[in-house]
Design an enzyme around this catalytic site. Structure first.
Site, PDB file in Angstrom:
ATOM      1  N   GLU A   1      -8.764 -11.242   6.805  1.00 43.60           N
ATOM      2  CA  GLU A   1      -8.468 -11.893   8.208  1.00 43.60           C
ATOM      3  C   GLU A   1      -9.182 -13.119   8.398  1.00 43.60           C
ATOM      4  O   GLU A   1      -8.853 -14.385   8.769  1.00 43.60           O
ATOM      5  CB  GLU A   1      -8.702 -10.957   9.488  1.00 43.60           C
ATOM      6  CG  GLU A   1      -7.876  -9.863   9.536  1.00 43.60           C
ATOM      7  CD  GLU A   1      -8.510  -8.699   8.590  1.00 43.60           C
ATOM      8  OE1 GLU A   1      -9.486  -8.912   7.997  1.00 43.60           O
ATOM      9  OE2 GLU A   1      -7.688  -7.611   8.536  1.00 43.60           O
TER      10      GLU A   1
ATOM     11  N   PRO B   1     -16.586  -4.158  -6.080  1.00 41.33           N
ATOM     12  CA  PRO B   1     -16.336  -3.243  -4.906  1.00 41.33           C
ATOM     13  C   PRO B   1     -16.004  -4.115  -3.854  1.00 41.33           C
ATOM     14  O   PRO B   1     -16.507  -5.213  -3.443  1.00 41.33           O
ATOM     15  CB  PRO B   1     -17.684  -2.440  -4.777  1.00 41.33           C
ATOM     16  CG  PRO B   1     -18.219  -2.589  -6.044  1.00 41.33           C
ATOM     17  CD  PRO B   1     -17.916  -3.717  -6.576  1.00 41.33           C
ATOM     18  N   ARG B   2     -15.345  -3.240  -2.876  1.00 43.45           N
ATOM     19  CA  ARG B   2     -15.081  -4.048  -1.485  1.00 43.45           C
ATOM     20  C   ARG B   2     -16.020  -4.056  -0.647  1.00 43.45           C
ATOM     21  O   ARG B   2     -16.048  -5.184   0.106  1.00 43.45           O
ATOM     22  CB  ARG B   2     -13.774  -3.084  -0.726  1.00 43.45           C
ATOM     23  CG  ARG B   2     -13.255  -3.548   0.626  1.00 43.45           C
ATOM     24  CD  ARG B   2     -12.544  -4.891   0.488  1.00 43.45           C
ATOM     25  NE  ARG B   2     -11.987  -4.991   1.777  1.00 43.45           N
ATOM     26  CZ  ARG B   2     -11.175  -6.127   1.839  1.00 43.45           C
ATOM     27  NH1 ARG B   2     -10.783  -6.910   0.743  1.00 43.45           N
ATOM     28  NH2 ARG B   2     -10.773  -6.402   2.996  1.00 43.45           N
TER      29      ARG B   2
ATOM     30  N   GLY C   1     -18.933 -13.610  -2.302  1.00 41.65           N
ATOM     31  CA  GLY C   1     -18.547 -15.075  -2.427  1.00 41.65           C
ATOM     32  C   GLY C   1     -18.010 -15.669  -3.611  1.00 41.65           C
ATOM     33  O   GLY C   1     -17.523 -16.578  -3.778  1.00 41.65           O
ATOM     34  N   GLU C   2     -18.082 -14.553  -4.768  1.00 38.17           N
ATOM     35  CA  GLU C   2     -17.681 -14.956  -5.844  1.00 38.17           C
ATOM     36  C   GLU C   2     -16.106 -14.303  -6.474  1.00 38.17           C
ATOM     37  O   GLU C   2     -15.776 -14.634  -7.523  1.00 38.17           O
ATOM     38  CB  GLU C   2     -18.547 -14.672  -7.007  1.00 38.17           C
ATOM     39  CG  GLU C   2     -19.932 -15.368  -7.045  1.00 38.17           C
ATOM     40  CD  GLU C   2     -20.445 -15.280  -8.189  1.00 38.17           C
ATOM     41  OE1 GLU C   2     -20.709 -16.115  -9.129  1.00 38.17           O
ATOM     42  OE2 GLU C   2     -21.096 -13.982  -8.747  1.00 38.17           O
TER      43      GLU C   2
ATOM     44  N   ASN D   1      -5.410  -7.721   0.137  1.00 38.70           N
ATOM     45  CA  ASN D   1      -4.476  -8.976  -0.235  1.00 38.70           C
ATOM     46  C   ASN D   1      -4.388  -9.480  -1.539  1.00 38.70           C
ATOM     47  O   ASN D   1      -5.199  -9.530  -2.673  1.00 38.70           O
ATOM     48  CB  ASN D   1      -5.367 -10.245   0.322  1.00 38.70           C
ATOM     49  CG  ASN D   1      -4.707 -11.653   0.535  1.00 38.70           C
ATOM     50  OD1 ASN D   1      -3.738 -11.643  -0.179  1.00 38.70           O
ATOM     51  ND2 ASN D   1      -5.351 -12.714   1.006  1.00 38.70           N
TER      52      ASN D   1
ATOM     53  N   LEU E   1      -2.480 -12.116  -2.425  1.00 41.44           N
ATOM     54  CA  LEU E   1      -2.083 -13.505  -2.539  1.00 41.44           C
ATOM     55  C   LEU E   1      -3.355 -14.255  -3.181  1.00 41.44           C
ATOM     56  O   LEU E   1      -2.906 -15.532  -3.702  1.00 41.44           O
ATOM     57  CB  LEU E   1      -1.725 -14.041  -1.090  1.00 41.44           C
ATOM     58  CG  LEU E   1      -0.661 -13.423  -0.390  1.00 41.44           C
ATOM     59  CD1 LEU E   1      -0.417 -13.951   0.971  1.00 41.44           C
ATOM     60  CD2 LEU E   1       0.815 -13.445  -1.169  1.00 41.44           C
ATOM     61  N   GLU E   2      -4.512 -14.169  -2.956  1.00 39.90           N
ATOM     62  CA  GLU E   2      -5.590 -14.730  -3.352  1.00 39.90           C
ATOM     63  C   GLU E   2      -5.677 -14.841  -5.027  1.00 39.90           C
ATOM     64  O   GLU E   2      -5.814 -16.017  -5.689  1.00 39.90           O
ATOM     65  CB  GLU E   2      -6.878 -14.115  -2.958  1.00 39.90           C
ATOM     66  CG  GLU E   2      -7.130 -14.416  -1.459  1.00 39.90           C
ATOM     67  CD  GLU E   2      -8.437 -14.126  -1.029  1.00 39.90           C
ATOM     68  OE1 GLU E   2      -9.170 -14.678   0.149  1.00 39.90           O
ATOM     69  OE2 GLU E   2      -8.811 -13.193  -1.444  1.00 39.90           O
TER      70      GLU E   2
END
Length: 435
Positions: free
Chosen positions: A58, A267-268, A311-312, A336, A338-339
């Protein structure tokens, strides 16, 4: 009477769950847990737009909307709240010195009023499906416009809202000034929950509006050289408990045919990094974690790589030959797709993509991703893609074509926001009159 009873039930449930909320907030960032009660020792911006984005996905979409609204002429400040630490990290690059990130206050009237006493937002902009009855009620009472942007709603959620406190959710949603739905199907679901149709507008999906960052592409190339430029590399992204073991087992079978194959696991949730590393270390494979490897390149003997940094992930999408977008083999509803598609990484998902059902359905119809019906099918599908590079290339090309159809979503939603709020309803500062 029914509304009052359901509201009482919600307030009671909220207080029963409060210890869990406190624990989760403290665990994520113990230095800033007081923000979740509406306290802040930072200088708050003047008359900002308050934007709330729960977590990483989000927040990334919110960043696109922030930039689009600025492009429309907005020169005011932003107060951005997120529920998770990863959400805060994702939004940081979109904020300026006059903006501020805080953790979202719990949906307690006292916490919300405490924060509102410190900041007087010109509008509340909520991303996707963050329905907080007390927050929305208090903002409406203070005549703060509420916009639900990039709104999504699954069929599963519709059934749940109709079964559990339906009047509460109907009343909450109708407090919104506008609901900007991602698609016609989603707009219809909100209408079925009793939302005034005049409040609903279809504006597309911000997450389709991803702009490829050349810096990420460059980082991806460097990362690929680090991982091994010649060896095949596949990625398991945003994994949850049980999914790591699933992909490790799959990887062991793949190594029989591809002995130089490397698996990257991302991992998430950061708080699971150490636990997942223990699983990797016990796998019997040669494993390395990103945070503990200081050499300029990865040894060719490494078979399993834990991406335990923040961030990677986008750079890993740009670096890898294909990826599994996880959260789709457990009762999470997927993440997601789409990334990775925007960075040309062919995508595989599992059977449970209910959180992104409309997007997933369209990508499947356009042959833009591979969806496997069960965990047992993961190994043969990954093996097929490793063997067939042309199939991988077609997946990536079809995914890019899907993305290109939806590049105006951010502009549309920004236009609705600025037309709605300027000049009568807020003190938006603009460089020139909005058209």
């Amino acid at each position: 009477m029914l509304s009052a009873v359901q509201n009482f039930a919600y307030q009671l449930l909220l207080r029963l769950l409060l210890p869990l909320f406190f624990f989760q907030g403290y665990k994520q960032d113990r230095q800033r847990w007081a923000e979740r009660l509406g306290y802040s020792n930072q200088k708050l911006p003047l008359r900002p737009i308050w934007l709330h984005a729960a977590s990483y996905g989000e927040a990334k979409a919110a960043g696109l909307l922030i930039q689009a609204i600025r492009d429309q002429g907005y020169r005011g400040s932003w107060l951005v709240t997120t529920t998770t630490r990863t959400g805060g990290e994702a939004i940081r690059s979109y904020l300026t010195e006059s903006d501020l990130h805080l953790y979202a206050p719990f949906d307690l009237p006292s916490a919300i009023r405490r924060l509102l006493r410190q900041v007087e937002p010109s509008a509340l902009l909520v991303m996707e499906v963050e329905l907080w009855p007390n927050l929305w009620r208090i903002c409406q009472q203070r005549k703060i416009p509420i916009v639900l942007a990039n709104a999504r709603l699954s069929e599963t959620s519709v059934k749940r809202y109709k079964q559990l406190l339906p009047r509460l959710w109907k009343n909450t949603l109708n407090r919104a000034t506008k609901i900007l739905a991602q698609s016609d199907a989603i707009a219809e679901r909100y209408a079925r929950l009793g939302v005034d149709r005049e409040k609903i507008q279809v504006c597309g999906n911000l997450k389709y509006n991803l702009q490829v960052d050349p810096a990420i592409e460059k980082a991806g190339k460097q990362l690929r050289l680090y991982l091994g430029g010649e060896r095949p590399v596949w990625l398991a992204a945003s994994t949850h408990a049980e999914e790591e073991q699933l992909v490790i087992n799959c990887h062991k079978k793949l190594l029989e045919d591809y002995p130089d194959l490397l698996l990257v696991i991302a991992p998430r949730h950061p708080q699971r990094f150490d636990g997942v590393w223990q699983l990797c270390a016990a796998s019997g494979l040669s494993a390395v974690r990103r945070s503990g490897h200081n050499k300029s390149s990865l040894e060719n003997t490494v078979q399993l790589f834990l991406a335990d940094t923040l961030g990677e992930l986008l750079a890993f999408y740009a670096a890898c030959d294909l990826c599994l977008v996880a959260g789709s083999f457990v009762n999470v509803g997927g993440h997601n797709i789409l990334e990775p598609a925007s960075y040309g990484c062919p995508v595989i998902v599992g059977p449970d993509m209910k959180n992104f059902a409309d997007i997933n359905r369209e990508f499947v119809a356009q042959n833009a991703l591979e969806q496997v019906p069960s965990s047992a099918e993961l190994y043969p599908r990954v093996k097929l893609l490793l063997e067939d590079k042309q199939r991988c290339a077609r997946l990536a090309a079809q995914a890019k074509a899907c993305l290109d159809q939806y590049q105006d979503a951010a502009k549309q939603q920004a236009q609705v926001m600025t037309e709605l709020l300027y000049p009568e309803d807020t003190n938006l500062v603009v460089s020139e009159p909005l058209k």
